[in-house]
Scaffold this motif. Structure first.
Motif, PDB file in Angstrom:
ATOM      1  N   ASP A 116       0.848  -1.194   0.000  1.00 26.06           N
ATOM      2  CA  ASP A 116       0.000   0.000   0.000  1.00 26.06           C
ATOM      3  C   ASP A 116       0.882   1.243   0.000  1.00 26.06           C
ATOM      4  N   THR A 120      -1.867   7.625  -0.793  1.00 24.21           N
ATOM      5  CA  THR A 120      -2.640   7.305  -1.993  1.00 24.21           C
ATOM      6  C   THR A 120      -3.416   6.026  -1.749  1.00 24.21           C
ATOM      7  N   GLN A 121      -4.284   5.678  -2.689  1.00 18.05           N
ATOM      8  CA  GLN A 121      -5.003   4.414  -2.618  1.00 18.05           C
ATOM      9  C   GLN A 121      -4.405   3.369  -3.562  1.00 18.05           C
ATOM     10  N   ALA A 122      -3.204   3.670  -4.050  1.00 15.71           N
ATOM     11  CA  ALA A 122      -2.550   2.756  -4.991  1.00 15.71           C
ATOM     12  C   ALA A 122      -1.849   1.628  -4.243  1.00 15.71           C
ATOM     13  N   ILE A 123      -1.718   0.510  -4.930  1.00 12.72           N
ATOM     14  CA  ILE A 123      -1.003  -0.658  -4.402  1.00 12.72           C
ATOM     15  C   ILE A 123       0.090  -1.024  -5.398  1.00 12.72           C
TER      16      ILE A 123
END
Length: 379
Positions: A116, A120-123
């Motif tokens: 994670d 941000t909400q990016a993985i």
């Protein structure tokens, strides 16, 4: 010493004197040489005897498929034992390698799940080679912390590595949160992180990849111990740390590096093991430290430091592997398997101590004889 500067020993031309019991000196020397060979090569002798006994007791023991299985299991233990050999040569001990295996597996499993990204909400899903490098680096970090505490703060290796054993096992539980990691290890085609099992669970030329890694690391360890200044420093500091320090050996750096090596070996086994069992589990690597110590001791290394070889360690790992597999095949109870394995370890340590006592007594007798000869010559 070369052939040109080797001292020449006069060859006796007369009859060889007999001993007090009537045996000739040549006969006694031959028996002494045979006894020395048997004692020095006790690990190889034990391995041959184990193979012979279980081959008679079971027709499946020497089956090619079973031999490949044994080799794969032995490779895991042997790789960790190579790192443990470095530590024991220095007179230390590392009880944290088993938990480091589990921690490395948990780290690799979580990296396959994705990281994670903060804010941000990016993985992020790393490539397989990045996961392997980062996982092994975790093992190196654990070893570095062990070496730092032991070499810089002068803490006892037993206490430091015992504490790190609990730390590593606890962190493994935290990372896994009570759940095994299985499906994520295969990766996803769209993310480009597949191929882990194809590489680390493969069998080039019919042998598991762990066996090839074991061979490669054994060659590197032999070169390091025999052909490099680091090897000479390690043997010197293990034999007499104070004398080595006064001779200019960087004792602190050597002590730190050997624990890093042990951590790297444990990290490699962690990666290989999760490929072997197709999952990362909380109990991965349990008792590996004991098997590694046993392999080193059975291979002829001294727990006090300064004595041990890569060849003996590898043979010791095969002794444990062939013995454990043979006991399973002939149907021995798991409880008795532990009893027998423990007895073999105790016997190996006892033989080593008997050998050292005999060597000290022999050296004392030779010193007395030389003193008497010198006194007679002076008279």
């Amino acid at each position: 010493m070369t052939a040109t500067d080797a001292p020449t020993t006069p060859t006796p031309t007369g009859p060889v004197p007999a001993g007090p019991d009537g045996t000739s000196l040549a006969t006694r020397l031959r028996s002494l040489n045979v006894g020395s060979v048997l004692v020095e090569g006790r690990a190889l002798v034990a391995l041959v005897l184990i193979i012979a006994v279980f081959a008679v007791l079971s027709d499946n023991y020497l089956d090619p498929g079973n031999l490949v299985t044994i080799t794969k299991q032995v490779a895991f233990n042997a790789i960790i034992a190579l790192g443990m050999l470095m530590v024991i040569l220095n007179g230390g001990i590392d009880l944290s390698v088993g938990s480091t295996v589990g921690l490395t597996g948990a780290v690799a499993g979580n990296l396959f799940r994705g990281i994670d990204m903060p804010l941000t909400q990016a993985i992020m899903f790393p490539k397989v080679w990045v996961i392997v490098v980062l996982s092994v680096a975790v093992g190196a970090l654990v070893g570095y912390l062990n070496g730092l505490l032991i070499s810089r703060l002068r803490l006892a290796p037993f206490i430091v590595t015992l504490g790190m054993l609990y730390v590593g096992r606890g962190l493994t539980e935290v990372l896994l949160d009570g759940q095994n990691i299985t499906n994520e290890l295969r990766g996803q085609e769209g993310l480009g992180n597949t191929g882990f099992f194809e590489v680390f669970a493969s069998r080039p030329l019919g042998l598991p990849i762990s066996a090839w890694v074991m061979v490669a690391l054994a060659v590197l360890a032999s070169i390091l111990l025999v052909r490099s200044p680091f090897g000479r420093w390690l043997y010197a500091s293990g034999s007499n740390e104070r004398a080595a320090e006064l001779s200019g050996v960087p004792v602190t750096q050597v002590k730190t590096r050997i624990y890093v090596i042990a951590g790297v070996c444990a990290g490699i086994v962690g990666v290989l093991q999760i490929a072997n069992i197709s999952s990362a589990t909380a109990d991965l690597g349990q008792f590996y430290e004991l098997n590694a110590i046993a392999a080193v001791v059975i291979g002829g290394a001294a727990l006090s430091g300064g004595r041990g070889t890569v060849k003996g360690t590898i043979i010791g790992a095969f002794v444990i592997g062939f013995l454990a597999n043979g006991l399973v095949i002939v149907g021995v109870s798991p409880f008795w398997q532990q009893v027998i394995t423990g007895a073999v370890i105790i016997l190996a340590v006892a033989v080593d101590q008997i050998q050292q006592i005999a060597q000290r007594r022999g050296a004392a007798k030779r010193a007395v004889a030389e003193a008497r000869t010198a006194a007679a010559g002076a008279a």
